[in-house]
Write a protein that holds these residues in place. Sequence first.
Motif, PDB file in Angstrom:
ATOM      1  N   LEU A 177       0.833  -1.206   0.000  1.00  0.00           N
ATOM      2  CA  LEU A 177       0.000   0.000   0.000  1.00  0.00           C
ATOM      3  C   LEU A 177       0.869   1.257   0.000  1.00  0.00           C
ATOM      4  N   ALA A 180      -1.484   5.432   3.256  1.00  0.00           N
ATOM      5  CA  ALA A 180      -2.941   5.538   3.157  1.00  0.00           C
ATOM      6  C   ALA A 180      -3.361   6.835   2.482  1.00  0.00           C
ATOM      7  N   PHE A 195      -6.600   4.153  -1.963  1.00  0.00           N
ATOM      8  CA  PHE A 195      -6.830   3.478  -0.686  1.00  0.00           C
ATOM      9  C   PHE A 195      -8.123   2.657  -0.739  1.00  0.00           C
ATOM     10  N   PHE A 198      -7.434  -0.795  -1.838  1.00  0.00           N
ATOM     11  CA  PHE A 198      -6.903  -1.584  -0.727  1.00  0.00           C
ATOM     12  C   PHE A 198      -8.043  -2.080   0.156  1.00  0.00           C
ATOM     13  N   GLU A 199      -9.001  -1.199   0.435  1.00  0.00           N
ATOM     14  CA  GLU A 199     -10.153  -1.602   1.245  1.00  0.00           C
ATOM     15  C   GLU A 199     -10.942  -2.712   0.561  1.00  0.00           C
ATOM     16  N   CYS A 202      -9.179  -5.925   1.122  1.00  0.00           N
ATOM     17  CA  CYS A 202      -9.428  -6.385   2.489  1.00  0.00           C
ATOM     18  C   CYS A 202     -10.794  -7.056   2.587  1.00  0.00           C
ATOM     19  N   ALA A 221      -0.589  -5.126   5.491  1.00  0.00           N
ATOM     20  CA  ALA A 221      -0.297  -3.915   4.721  1.00  0.00           C
ATOM     21  C   ALA A 221       1.178  -3.560   4.841  1.00  0.00           C
ATOM     22  N   SER A 242      -1.163   6.661   8.455  1.00  0.00           N
ATOM     23  CA  SER A 242      -1.416   5.505   7.586  1.00  0.00           C
ATOM     24  C   SER A 242      -1.593   4.222   8.391  1.00  0.00           C
ATOM     25  N   CYS A 246      -5.017   1.989   8.394  1.00  0.00           N
ATOM     26  CA  CYS A 246      -4.997   0.574   8.011  1.00  0.00           C
ATOM     27  C   CYS A 246      -5.580  -0.292   9.119  1.00  0.00           C
ATOM     28  N   CYS A 252      -7.630  -6.239   7.816  1.00  0.00           N
ATOM     29  CA  CYS A 252      -6.206  -5.913   7.888  1.00  0.00           C
ATOM     30  C   CYS A 252      -5.737  -6.082   9.329  1.00  0.00           C
ATOM     31  N   VAL A 255       0.438  -4.492  10.053  1.00  0.00           N
ATOM     32  CA  VAL A 255       1.017  -3.412   9.255  1.00  0.00           C
ATOM     33  C   VAL A 255       2.535  -3.495   9.384  1.00  0.00           C
TER      34      VAL A 255
END
Length: 365
Positions: A177, A180, A195, A198-199, A202, A221, A242, A246, A252, A255
């Motif tokens: 990623l 964010a 972003f 990315f969601e 997830c 992430a 970020s 996340c 998620c 990280v």
Amino acid sequence: MSKPSPDVYEQGKGMDAHNQVMREIRSRKEASYDPHEPTRVWLDEDNTPGGVKRSLTIILNTGGCRWARAGGCTMCGYVAESVDGGSVSHGALMDQIDVCLEHENENADEPAELIKIYTSGSFLDEREVGAETRRAIAETFADRDRIVLESLPDFVDREKIGDFTGHGIDTDIAIGLETATDRVRHDCVNKYFDFADFEDACTEAATADTEADDAEAGIKAYLLMKPPFLTESEAVEDMISSIERCADVEGCHTVSMNPCNVQRYTMVDELYFNDGYRPPWLWSVAHVLEETADTDAIVVSDPVGHGSDRGPHNCTECDDLVQKAIKDFDLRQDPSVFEQVSCECELTWETVMERDRSFNQPLTR
């Protein structure tokens, strides 16, 4: 890799100017690599939702990240190690897996509980790793506890994850990623997705988790500490934000903060040699870990090349001690470890954080 060019899939994504510069820089690399040998393999320990586990990390040598062939991320030089031609056969990829298993057999007392597979691109992109190979790898490691697979969010879907959870393997998808903040990802890193993408990935992992009978699925992430064109304080602020964002996304659970290091054949490399970039301070990494220790996620960091001019560093005298504290935090998630390290250069770092104002002239080297 001598003539990188975008496929149809990549056209119109990212910043055209960045991509043009990156393709020219990458074209200087002329080395070739054996498609039957992995790029790297090593044994270690990692913190997971199931606790600390012995790990076998595999970096497969594929045809390379398709986004990097379009130009790609400003800091990433891994595609320079990829096999020419854009693809590697099923047989050659499985030969690489055999080499890694032989390495494990020779250097470990027992099989690792955690398998981590990276391609310096997207394991779930079937141009890099075909469906046949993906399923064969899932079967190969069906007796392990957990597996981590690297991918851009575009290629994450519940069916591909199901190839692994169907064998009862807890499966994590590692997504680069980087940040964010969409503007930083687009303009500083030259990564094309948002972003929100990315969601969505997830959500796919969370759905795969729900559908799996005897296994878990989730997202890990990967964030980039101090991309180019940010000051030290801006990078720290963006990283803390970020990590928190996340951790708030369902699915998620981990990280990983990756401090930027200067890799050859990248835009960051060009900036570095023109006094336009300094890798982050290890004090910045420690500060972020302290500030985010209470977030609802496992937060870890593994500074690559620590202590060198091209890697995250302080003054050289305290680099190893701070790196050791970071590694200790990764395994125990206890921020008090940073109270045990100190150095006179911490005052210099604090001054940089306060006064550094211009991305093109780092206040200290």
